[in-house]
Design an enzyme around this catalytic site. Sequence first.
Site, PDB file in Angstrom:
ATOM      1  N   GLU B 280      -1.968  -9.539  -6.449  1.00 24.20           N
ATOM      2  CA  GLU B 280      -0.626 -10.111  -6.467  1.00 24.20           C
ATOM      3  C   GLU B 280      -0.599 -11.475  -5.774  1.00 24.20           C
ATOM      4  O   GLU B 280       0.069 -12.399  -6.248  1.00 24.20           O
ATOM      5  CB  GLU B 280       0.346  -9.142  -5.783  1.00 24.20           C
ATOM      6  CG  GLU B 280       1.758  -9.246  -6.319  1.00 24.20           C
ATOM      7  CD  GLU B 280       2.584  -8.007  -5.988  1.00 24.20           C
ATOM      8  OE1 GLU B 280       2.640  -7.100  -6.827  1.00 24.20           O
ATOM      9  OE2 GLU B 280       3.161  -7.942  -4.888  1.00 24.20           O
ATOM     10  N   GLU B 283      -1.931 -13.855  -8.174  1.00 27.88           N
ATOM     11  CA  GLU B 283      -0.901 -14.194  -9.169  1.00 27.88           C
ATOM     12  C   GLU B 283       0.060 -15.227  -8.590  1.00 27.88           C
ATOM     13  O   GLU B 283       0.442 -16.190  -9.252  1.00 27.88           O
ATOM     14  CB  GLU B 283      -0.075 -12.945  -9.528  1.00 27.88           C
ATOM     15  CG  GLU B 283      -0.640 -12.070 -10.601  1.00 27.88           C
ATOM     16  CD  GLU B 283       0.309 -10.904 -10.881  1.00 27.88           C
ATOM     17  OE1 GLU B 283       1.233 -11.067 -11.686  1.00 27.88           O
ATOM     18  OE2 GLU B 283       0.136  -9.840 -10.262  1.00 27.88           O
ATOM     19  N   CYS B 301       5.571  -2.849  -7.336  1.00 27.42           N
ATOM     20  CA  CYS B 301       4.927  -1.612  -6.829  1.00 27.42           C
ATOM     21  C   CYS B 301       5.811  -0.395  -6.977  1.00 27.42           C
ATOM     22  O   CYS B 301       5.337   0.726  -6.875  1.00 27.42           O
ATOM     23  CB  CYS B 301       4.618  -1.705  -5.350  1.00 27.42           C
ATOM     24  SG  CYS B 301       3.927  -3.230  -4.856  1.00 27.42           S
ATOM     25  N   SER B 321       5.272  -9.268 -11.502  1.00 26.41           N
ATOM     26  CA  SER B 321       3.837  -9.148 -11.276  1.00 26.41           C
ATOM     27  C   SER B 321       3.317  -8.093 -12.230  1.00 26.41           C
ATOM     28  O   SER B 321       3.902  -7.022 -12.358  1.00 26.41           O
ATOM     29  CB  SER B 321       3.576  -8.719  -9.838  1.00 26.41           C
ATOM     30  OG  SER B 321       2.271  -8.209  -9.734  1.00 26.41           O
ATOM     31  N   LYS B 360       7.336   8.296  -8.849  1.00 21.80           N
ATOM     32  CA  LYS B 360       5.892   8.264  -9.112  1.00 21.80           C
ATOM     33  C   LYS B 360       5.495   9.377 -10.077  1.00 21.80           C
ATOM     34  O   LYS B 360       4.498   9.274 -10.776  1.00 21.80           O
ATOM     35  CB  LYS B 360       5.106   8.419  -7.810  1.00 21.80           C
ATOM     36  CG  LYS B 360       5.315   7.284  -6.809  1.00 21.80           C
ATOM     37  CD  LYS B 360       4.431   6.079  -7.105  1.00 21.80           C
ATOM     38  CE  LYS B 360       4.697   4.954  -6.115  1.00 21.80           C
ATOM     39  NZ  LYS B 360       4.164   3.657  -6.562  1.00 21.80           N
ATOM     40  N   GLU B 363       6.048   7.756 -13.250  1.00 20.45           N
ATOM     41  CA  GLU B 363       5.196   6.590 -13.478  1.00 20.45           C
ATOM     42  C   GLU B 363       3.849   6.945 -14.101  1.00 20.45           C
ATOM     43  O   GLU B 363       3.322   6.179 -14.912  1.00 20.45           O
ATOM     44  CB  GLU B 363       4.954   5.877 -12.129  1.00 20.45           C
ATOM     45  CG  GLU B 363       4.179   4.575 -12.252  1.00 20.45           C
ATOM     46  CD  GLU B 363       3.767   4.019 -10.883  1.00 20.45           C
ATOM     47  OE1 GLU B 363       3.642   4.806  -9.927  1.00 20.45           O
ATOM     48  OE2 GLU B 363       3.571   2.801 -10.789  1.00 20.45           O
ATOM     49  N   GLU B 369      -1.223   2.030 -20.178  1.00 21.08           N
ATOM     50  CA  GLU B 369      -2.028   1.404 -19.121  1.00 21.08           C
ATOM     51  C   GLU B 369      -2.255   2.352 -17.944  1.00 21.08           C
ATOM     52  O   GLU B 369      -3.111   2.102 -17.111  1.00 21.08           O
ATOM     53  CB  GLU B 369      -1.349   0.122 -18.611  1.00 21.08           C
ATOM     54  CG  GLU B 369      -1.393  -1.038 -19.579  1.00 21.08           C
ATOM     55  CD  GLU B 369      -0.222  -0.986 -20.558  1.00 21.08           C
ATOM     56  OE1 GLU B 369      -0.471  -1.149 -21.770  1.00 21.08           O
ATOM     57  OE2 GLU B 369       0.920  -0.767 -20.131  1.00 21.08           O
ATOM     58  N   CYS B 511       9.967   2.540   0.893  1.00 23.94           N
ATOM     59  CA  CYS B 511       9.424   3.889   0.663  1.00 23.94           C
ATOM     60  C   CYS B 511       9.673   4.833   1.832  1.00 23.94           C
ATOM     61  O   CYS B 511       9.729   6.049   1.640  1.00 23.94           O
ATOM     62  CB  CYS B 511       7.934   3.824   0.390  1.00 23.94           C
ATOM     63  SG  CYS B 511       7.521   2.632  -0.873  1.00 23.94           S
TER      64      CYS B 511
END
Lengths: 157, 583
Positions: B280, B283, B301, B321, B360, B363, B369, B511
């Site tokens: 990142e 980037e 994230c 990102s 998650k 996810e 991907e 989080c």
Amino acid sequence: MTEPKLSEDIKKVVEKWRNKKGSLVMILHEIQNAYGYVPRETSLELSKYLDVPLAQIYEVITFYNYFKLEKPGTHRIAVCMGTACYLKGAPVILQELKELLDVEEGHNTKDGLFALDVVRCLGCCGLAPVMMIDSKVYGKVKKEEIMNILSEYGKEE
Amino acid sequence: MKKIVKAKINGILIRAEEGTTILDAAKKVQVKIPTLCKHPDLKPSASCGLCIVKVKGSNKMLRACCTPLDEGMDIITHDPEIVDIRRTVLELILSNHPNDCLKCDRNNDCELQKLVADFGIRQSPFTQVLRDLPIDNSTKAVELEPQKCILCGRCVDVCQNRQDVWALSFLERGMQTRISPAGDILLNESPCVKCGQCSAHCPTGAIVEQDDIGKVWEALLDPDKYCVVQIAPAVRASIGEAFGLTGKNMTKQLYALLRRLGFKAVFDTNFAADVTIMEEASEFEERLIKGTKSLPLITSCCPAWVDFMEKFHSDMIEHFSSCKSPHEILGVLSKTYYTQKNGLDPSKITMVSIMPCTAKKYEITRSNEMSASGFQDIDIVLSTRELARMIKQAGIDFLSLPDEEADSMLGEYAGAGVIFGATGGVMEAALRTAYYFVTGTDLGKVEFESVRGLKGIKETEIEVAGKKIRIAIAHGLGNVEIVLDKVREAKKNNQEPPYHFIEVMACPGGCVGGGGQPYMVTDELRLKRAKVLYQDDTDKQIRCSHQNPYIKRLYTEFLEKPLGPKPEKLLHTKYTPRPIYKR
């Protein structure tokens, strides 16, 4: 206003009420009056157009009995549950209708021919129990007659 | 200074700042007024009526949760009549609440159950009428069981007002009132972003995380499987709470615990957070120096944030990102690099992520991907709450476990990796490394105090190589729009972007305040958890991701260079606009 989309007509309605207090309810009223229900597509469009979350629109629609989410059946059956009708056997009439038509109150029959509603008083207690189909009043209804009454409303349309 | 009001509670004189509720004021005289709908983190909804008190001179009872203390009030919080009314309130709630306690997710951890126990309710004077409402487990993240709902409104409040998602709403009224997405569709068809804040705030078992413990036990039992595990930064700061320990870093006990549960290798998501930073920050450097893509760069994230962006702000995709979230990166590395290095068959690996998060769970199958290794990179996700239950099932005395270390090298992290779990942490970690990438020198002081803390939107400027870098950090999805609108406005007027770098975390506090974390979170607790992470960072010799020797080795041995072809294939993902409503 025929297409259940955010047609030009509804846009006009929205513009009329935009920026006024309580506008969502008023807009929904006009939609309900025009279609007989508030189609989901219209609510989705309205949500984008007004920048009001769909959840909020549904909170309003489902709070008030006046708004319907289903397209109304061709013929509206209104069974009176006022005190007089209730005592004279309206619950039996309602039950019979539910069974014959296989439908719950507030909903349409599967073929869309009838919508079954319960109302509070039709103003002719002397004729109890009373039911109405569209604008025709049926008084002193007996359970056995219901099948015949319904058959008057064939699939002529 | 606020005015001080004087009043009496149960005959005891009390002084409190004007605006203090009777509920809070009572605590000062050692009185706990029972509450059910009130969550310390949310505004009172005054829906349950359990906190009623008597005020002399008034013939109606007032709700303590939402009534401010007034000058001269003479309040009675407990007398036989009040207790009796409270009992009736509970009995009425029970009259349409299933008696499923023994088999409920919230058994022993339910606010309603606890009150019913406290009040010693033994009978059901009212006929029980249960509503016929279906269970919704369409999201893979949370499970909605509206029959167990007591209509306190916490989930609706947090979903609509805190998170600005508006997936949940109250439909109908009176006896028919229920929580549901608009129009009785499934949660998965609604705008729900799976953040799980509803489940973290629910007092009963009406909304809970999807329980995947069974899958983990099954994998651990399977002799054919090689089970590996990773823990997210925020888990170590909160898991202790489930065992009565607040504000304690449990990292090393967790490593020991997970080995005892039967995992063959224990990794730390923090290692992958360091990898995320390498990618990142690269980037960011590319966008800032080479101008390859437009600024600002926005962090990615947080899967609930990604889902929210894809649904509500898909015009921002170009700013996102492309870097995957740390646990996904660790997943793919465990099934490629780790297996190659250790001569293991990646098809036999079961990778379990212990996360503070419910999103998650969604996810891990959100796009192709997420199977970059050729297998699903993460097999199972457990929330902190589930891990706590699993520890209890395993009969392990967690708090007394000896310290152990994680398995090298997917467990070795720099201080930058661990602060990912607090709002502003990803930004701070990225700045430490981006500074090095841009200037070629390391920072003297690595702490960026201005990005820490619980302010909903944090804006600051940081000087890098004579250039002022403008950053913004938002946490709690309700704070996102203000930041993004500034970006849009500048774009529309062809002005320079208002920010170079934006960090977003869906959950309030980041989080540490995640939807899968232990219950009853407040800002005070969020800060305590964050403090654990910042302390862990401070205690580390190596504070910056690019200085982590194992990260260097990973790039030398396997990934080659940040944003190179291999990272591109394994560590990066794509985004796509998604409809807010599927129907």
